[in-house]
Scaffold this motif. Structure first.
Motif, mmCIF file in Angstrom:
data_model
loop_
_atom_site.group_PDB
_atom_site.id
_atom_site.type_symbol
_atom_site.label_atom_id
_atom_site.label_comp_id
_atom_site.label_asym_id
_atom_site.label_seq_id
_atom_site.Cartn_x
_atom_site.Cartn_y
_atom_site.Cartn_z
ATOM 1 N N ASP A 1 0.857 -1.181 0.000
ATOM 2 C CA ASP A 1 0.000 0.000 0.000
ATOM 3 C C ASP A 1 0.896 1.235 0.000
ATOM 4 N N ALA A 2 1.674 1.353 -1.053
ATOM 5 C CA ALA A 2 2.698 2.400 -1.118
ATOM 6 C C ALA A 2 2.114 3.807 -1.035
ATOM 7 N N GLN A 3 0.884 3.993 -1.457
ATOM 8 C CA GLN A 3 0.289 5.326 -1.407
ATOM 9 C C GLN A 3 0.121 5.828 0.026
ATOM 10 N N SER A 4 0.010 4.915 0.977
ATOM 11 C CA SER A 4 -0.142 5.321 2.375
ATOM 12 C C SER A 4 1.202 5.441 3.093
ATOM 13 N N TRP A 5 2.285 5.052 2.405
ATOM 14 C CA TRP A 5 3.601 5.091 3.013
ATOM 15 C C TRP A 5 4.145 6.515 3.078
ATOM 16 N N SER A 6 5.024 6.743 4.035
ATOM 17 C CA SER A 6 5.707 8.037 4.129
ATOM 18 C C SER A 6 6.635 8.202 2.923
ATOM 19 N N THR A 7 7.007 9.431 2.655
ATOM 20 C CA THR A 7 7.953 9.707 1.581
ATOM 21 C C THR A 7 9.267 8.972 1.849
ATOM 22 N N TRP A 8 9.701 8.931 3.117
ATOM 23 C CA TRP A 8 10.930 8.237 3.494
ATOM 24 C C TRP A 8 10.858 6.766 3.085
ATOM 25 N N LEU A 9 9.745 6.115 3.415
ATOM 26 C CA LEU A 9 9.599 4.691 3.098
ATOM 27 C C LEU A 9 9.495 4.472 1.592
ATOM 28 N N GLN A 10 8.768 5.313 0.901
ATOM 29 C CA GLN A 10 8.671 5.168 -0.549
ATOM 30 C C GLN A 10 10.047 5.260 -1.198
ATOM 31 N N LEU A 11 10.858 6.207 -0.773
ATOM 32 C CA LEU A 11 12.187 6.371 -1.364
ATOM 33 C C LEU A 11 13.076 5.181 -1.047
ATOM 34 N N ARG A 12 13.069 4.747 0.195
ATOM 35 C CA ARG A 12 13.900 3.590 0.565
ATOM 36 C C ARG A 12 13.444 2.338 -0.189
ATOM 37 N N ALA A 13 12.127 2.166 -0.348
ATOM 38 C CA ALA A 13 11.616 1.010 -1.092
ATOM 39 C C ALA A 13 12.010 1.093 -2.562
ATOM 40 N N ALA A 14 11.946 2.279 -3.115
ATOM 41 C CA ALA A 14 12.328 2.459 -4.522
ATOM 42 C C ALA A 14 13.791 2.106 -4.740
ATOM 43 N N ASP A 15 14.603 2.282 -3.729
ATOM 44 C CA ASP A 15 16.031 1.976 -3.832
ATOM 45 C C ASP A 15 16.362 0.510 -3.569
ATOM 46 N N SER A 16 15.472 -0.237 -2.884
ATOM 47 C CA SER A 16 15.864 -1.581 -2.459
ATOM 48 C C SER A 16 14.880 -2.700 -2.797
ATOM 49 N N ALA A 17 13.657 -2.378 -3.157
ATOM 50 C CA ALA A 17 12.646 -3.420 -3.391
ATOM 51 C C ALA A 17 13.016 -4.294 -4.577
ATOM 52 N N ARG A 18 12.538 -5.536 -4.533
ATOM 53 C CA ARG A 18 12.755 -6.481 -5.626
ATOM 54 C C ARG A 18 11.463 -6.768 -6.384
ATOM 55 N N ASN A 19 10.348 -6.292 -5.855
ATOM 56 C CA ASN A 19 9.054 -6.565 -6.454
ATOM 57 C C ASN A 19 8.787 -5.557 -7.569
ATOM 58 N N GLU A 20 8.730 -6.061 -8.789
ATOM 59 C CA GLU A 20 8.557 -5.174 -9.933
ATOM 60 C C GLU A 20 7.192 -4.492 -9.941
ATOM 61 N N THR A 21 6.170 -5.158 -9.424
ATOM 62 C CA THR A 21 4.843 -4.551 -9.365
ATOM 63 C C THR A 21 4.873 -3.317 -8.460
ATOM 64 N N LEU A 22 5.514 -3.452 -7.310
ATOM 65 C CA LEU A 22 5.647 -2.315 -6.401
ATOM 66 C C LEU A 22 6.469 -1.205 -7.051
#
Length: 127
Positions: free
Chosen positions: A81-102
């Protein structure tokens, strides 16, 4: 903070620290190092109030990041539920996530241009 044997003593120091800002800063920083199972101990060491609530939020965000950056986090077992995430979490996820859908979702609708660009770079690195 880098020495696991010192973590119990750091926890005691947080509990004894009279300056809430110093205690909160230590907690937020050490939570990036300690295992997920120990994070809430540090949160609980803070006095009730805004600093503890902020630390609890950061602990939850770090748990999400832990899941996103593992092989199992690449599956659908993480709530994206990335839309509810903080900007900090979105940026960190964008840098490290492996899920292409996310990453596609962050590339399309991340909260900032920086997040969208980071998700784009991450997607390219996975392909």
């Amino acid at each position: 903070m880098q020495v696991p044997e010192e973590w119990p003593e750091l926890l005691e120091l947080v509990e004894q620290e009279p300056d809430d800002a110093i205690a909160s800063s230590l907690v937020v920083n050490i939570m990036e190092i300690v295992p997920d199972s120990r994070r809430m101990q540090y949160v609980a060491a803070l006095p009730p109030g805004r600093d503890r609530e902020y630390a609890a939020t950061r602990a939850r965000e770090l748990s999400i990041l832990d899941k996103l950056s593992t092989e199992s986090g690449a599956s659908n077992d993480v709530e994206f539920d990335a839309q509810s995430w903080s900007t900090w979490l979105q940026l960190r996820a964008a840098d490290s996530a492996r899920n292409e859908t996310l990453l596609e979702a962050l590339r399309a609708a991340g909260a900032t241009k920086r997040i969208r660009a980071a998700a784009e770079r991450r997607l390219r690195s996975l392909r």
